[in-house]
Enzyme design. Structure first.
Site, PDB file in Angstrom:
ATOM      1  N   SER A 164       1.912  16.809 -41.433  1.00 34.26           N
ATOM      2  CA  SER A 164       0.914  16.010 -40.813  1.00 34.26           C
ATOM      3  C   SER A 164      -0.644  16.279 -41.960  1.00 34.26           C
ATOM      4  CB  SER A 164       0.496  16.162 -39.489  1.00 34.26           C
ATOM      5  OG  SER A 164      -0.398  15.350 -38.864  1.00 34.26           O
ATOM      6  N   HIS A 181       2.324  11.029 -41.782  1.00 34.76           N
ATOM      7  CA  HIS A 181       2.406  10.103 -40.947  1.00 34.76           C
ATOM      8  C   HIS A 181       0.874   9.654 -40.808  1.00 34.76           C
ATOM      9  CE1 HIS A 181       2.234  13.096 -37.117  1.00 34.76           C
ATOM     10  NE2 HIS A 181       1.377  13.034 -38.168  1.00 34.76           N
TER      11      HIS A 181
END
Length: 222
Positions: A121, A146
């Site tokens: 992330s 993401h």
């Protein structure tokens, strides 16, 4: 006052499971003898002396401030020598990520980034944001990118609209940064982060997040 369960500034956390509270391994201290006498040291002090910053926690305001302070100090000590970020982090706050990322681009020394374990992330953005040609990962590293996560919202319609616009702005900012550092188009990044995209070290190299996969230094494992 309206309340939101979802905060785009603090919900850019990585991984496939919720981030658990952090616990700290008790670091050993030791005495080091130098030409100037003796001093008590711990592993993080020693790494800092070697211009290494270890990002081994969730990325929040506290850890971001610590990392930024270390980068600024190392720049002041010697602006011509590289700074190395070792990264093993599940991700964290988007604004904290941006504070670290902007400082990486702002300071004069080149920033080497090394993934050990995982860069998920927000941490994957830091990994990609190192100086081109100086971004690496160990062979069994896991890299995840993401879109900013949501947990649902409630409140007045105008508040929900404001938050929806903000999450889209953050997403576009994320896509633009990843496109800049990977050499891929914003459109491709946008498609890829619709769902969790999990990469091995070699796949991260092919994708453009890192430039090389580091070989083991033990001769028996090469």
């Amino acid at each position: 006052m309206s309340e939101f369960n979802f905060d785009p500034y603090r919900r850019y956390g990585g991984g496939m499971a919720p981030m658990a509270p952090q616990s700290r391994y008790v670091l050993p201290s030791y005495i080091e003898r130098t030409a100037y006498g003796v001093k008590e040291m711990n592993p993080y002090n020693k790494l800092f002396e070697e211009r290494i910053i270890f990002v081994g926690v969730q990325i929040d305001d506290t850890s971001a401030n610590d990392i930024i302070a270390q980068m600024m100090t190392l720049e002041h000590i010697d602006s011509d020598r590289d700074i190395t970020l070792y990264i093993n982090s599940p991700g964290g706050s988007f604004t904290s990520l941006m504070a670290i990322y902007d400082t990486m681009q702002f300071v004069r020394p080149d920033i080497q980034t090394v993934c050990v374990g995982q860069a998920a992330s927000a941490a994957a953005v830091l990994l990609a944001g190192g100086t081109k040609g100086k971004r690496t990962a160990l062979p069994n590293s896991r890299i995840l990118i993401h879109q900013p996560a949501t947990e649902g919202t409630h409140g007045q319609a105008s508040d929900v609209e404001i938050m929806a616009n903000e999450i889209m702005r953050i997403r576009h900012q994320l896509e633009t940064i990843l496109a800049k550092h990977t050499g891929r188009s914003v459109e491709e990044i946008s498609r890829d982060i619709e769902r969790d995209k999990i990469l091995t070290a070699e796949e991260a190299k092919e994708y453009g997040i890192v430039d090389d996969v580091l070989p083991y230094r033990k001769a028996s494992l090469k």
